[in-house]
Design a protein around this motif. Structure first.
Motif, PDB file in Angstrom:
ATOM      1  N   THR A  80      27.539  48.327 -36.098  1.00 17.19           N
ATOM      2  CA  THR A  80      27.117  46.961 -35.610  1.00 17.19           C
ATOM      3  C   THR A  80      25.819  46.590 -36.039  1.00 17.19           C
ATOM      4  OG1 THR A  80      25.911  47.543 -33.464  1.00 17.19           O
ATOM      5  CG2 THR A  80      28.165  47.099 -33.174  1.00 17.19           C
ATOM      6  N   LEU A  88      28.477  41.899 -30.869  1.00 16.41           N
ATOM      7  CA  LEU A  88      29.327  41.066 -30.026  1.00 16.41           C
ATOM      8  C   LEU A  88      29.932  41.542 -28.943  1.00 16.41           C
ATOM      9  CD1 LEU A  88      31.525  40.732 -33.383  1.00 16.41           C
ATOM     10  CD2 LEU A  88      29.658  39.004 -32.654  1.00 16.41           C
ATOM     11  N   PRO A  89      30.468  40.757 -28.050  1.00 15.31           N
ATOM     12  CA  PRO A  89      30.874  41.014 -26.855  1.00 15.31           C
ATOM     13  C   PRO A  89      31.974  42.325 -26.868  1.00 15.31           C
ATOM     14  CG  PRO A  89      31.187  38.652 -27.114  1.00 15.31           C
ATOM     15  CD  PRO A  89      30.531  39.380 -28.198  1.00 15.31           C
ATOM     16  N   SER A  90      32.555  42.604 -28.075  1.00 10.14           N
ATOM     17  CA  SER A  90      33.734  43.769 -28.324  1.00 10.14           C
ATOM     18  C   SER A  90      32.830  44.801 -28.215  1.00 10.14           C
ATOM     19  CB  SER A  90      34.467  43.343 -29.584  1.00 10.14           C
ATOM     20  OG  SER A  90      33.241  43.528 -30.726  1.00 10.14           O
ATOM     21  N   TYR A  91      31.641  45.018 -28.750  1.00 11.53           N
ATOM     22  CA  TYR A  91      30.989  46.217 -28.338  1.00 11.53           C
ATOM     23  C   TYR A  91      30.527  46.476 -26.942  1.00 11.53           C
ATOM     24  CZ  TYR A  91      26.838  49.463 -28.442  1.00 11.53           C
ATOM     25  OH  TYR A  91      26.106  50.718 -28.404  1.00 11.53           O
ATOM     26  N   THR A  92      30.051  45.320 -26.471  1.00 15.96           N
ATOM     27  CA  THR A  92      29.787  45.741 -24.973  1.00 15.96           C
ATOM     28  C   THR A  92      31.188  46.174 -24.109  1.00 15.96           C
ATOM     29  OG1 THR A  92      28.070  44.189 -25.139  1.00 15.96           O
ATOM     30  CG2 THR A  92      28.810  44.488 -22.741  1.00 15.96           C
ATOM     31  N   ALA A  93      32.160  45.412 -24.464  1.00 14.11           N
ATOM     32  CA  ALA A  93      33.505  45.826 -23.755  1.00 14.11           C
ATOM     33  C   ALA A  93      33.695  47.373 -24.098  1.00 14.11           C
ATOM     34  CB  ALA A  93      34.452  44.971 -24.102  1.00 14.11           C
ATOM     35  N   PHE A  94      33.665  47.716 -25.479  1.00 12.20           N
ATOM     36  CA  PHE A  94      33.976  49.217 -25.904  1.00 12.20           C
ATOM     37  C   PHE A  94      33.070  50.126 -25.229  1.00 12.20           C
ATOM     38  CE2 PHE A  94      33.107  52.685 -28.437  1.00 12.20           C
ATOM     39  CZ  PHE A  94      34.498  53.234 -28.941  1.00 12.20           C
ATOM     40  N   ASP A  97      34.149  50.776 -21.753  1.00  6.93           N
ATOM     41  CA  ASP A  97      35.410  51.636 -21.460  1.00  6.93           C
ATOM     42  C   ASP A  97      34.946  52.957 -21.938  1.00  6.93           C
ATOM     43  OD1 ASP A  97      36.734  49.290 -20.562  1.00  6.93           O
ATOM     44  OD2 ASP A  97      37.725  49.011 -22.437  1.00  6.93           O
TER      45      ASP A  97
END
Length: 162
Positions: A80, A88-94, A97
């Protein structure tokens, strides 16, 4: 992800403990002295405090690098750009999880072992070739660094409590 200075310090300190045990005369100390051409008299004339301070600072630097090899989440952060405030929000979601995935002593020790075997050992072996050291010397020194990297990797991965 923030760097955990406490785990790095503990990991660095572990190398001193391992060294005291590893280079004890009843373990590998006598063999190391013979193969390196060092005498007990030479060792007594050294400033041990200075040696330990320099050794500890070097081990701290090794721990900094090893954390990036044993904690996979740093690799994701590096993709990133390295700034967690601009992801990005995808990093936060990753990270939600998988943020603690593979953060065990066993997993860190595996990566530390592999780093010792495939990075530290070849360095020791190459230096030993040019210094005309024996194969026993290479085994003692490579074994020491493999053990240190294994413990450092395990500690860094496992010490999430600070």
């Amino acid at each position: 992800m923030e760097i955990n200075i406490y785990s790095l310090l503990i990991a660095a300190l572990s190398t001193l403990v391992i060294g005291v045990i590893w280079f004890h005369p009843k373990v590998f100390g006598t063999m190391w002295m013979k193969e390196s051409g060092t005498s007990p008299q030479e060792l007594k004339g050294r400033n041990l405090i200075w040696l330990f301070v320099i050794s500890l600072s070097n081990a701290f630097f090794m721990s900094i690098i090893l954390q990036f090899l044993v904690i996979h989440q740093y690799s994701v952060l590096s993709l990133t750009g390295g700034d967690p405030t601009k992801v990005l929000p995808s990093y936060t979601a990753f990270m939600a999880d998988y943020g603690d995935a593979y953060r065990t002593f066993k997993h860190g020790a595996l990566h530390g072992f592999l780093t010792g075997l495939f990075l530290a050992s070849p360095i020791v072996g190459t230096n030993a070739l040019y210094e005309k050291r024996s194969f026993k010397y290479v085994l003692v020194m490579s074994g020491f660094w493999i053990t240190c990297f294994t413990i450092i990797g395990g500690l860094i991965c496992a010490l999430q409590l600070f």
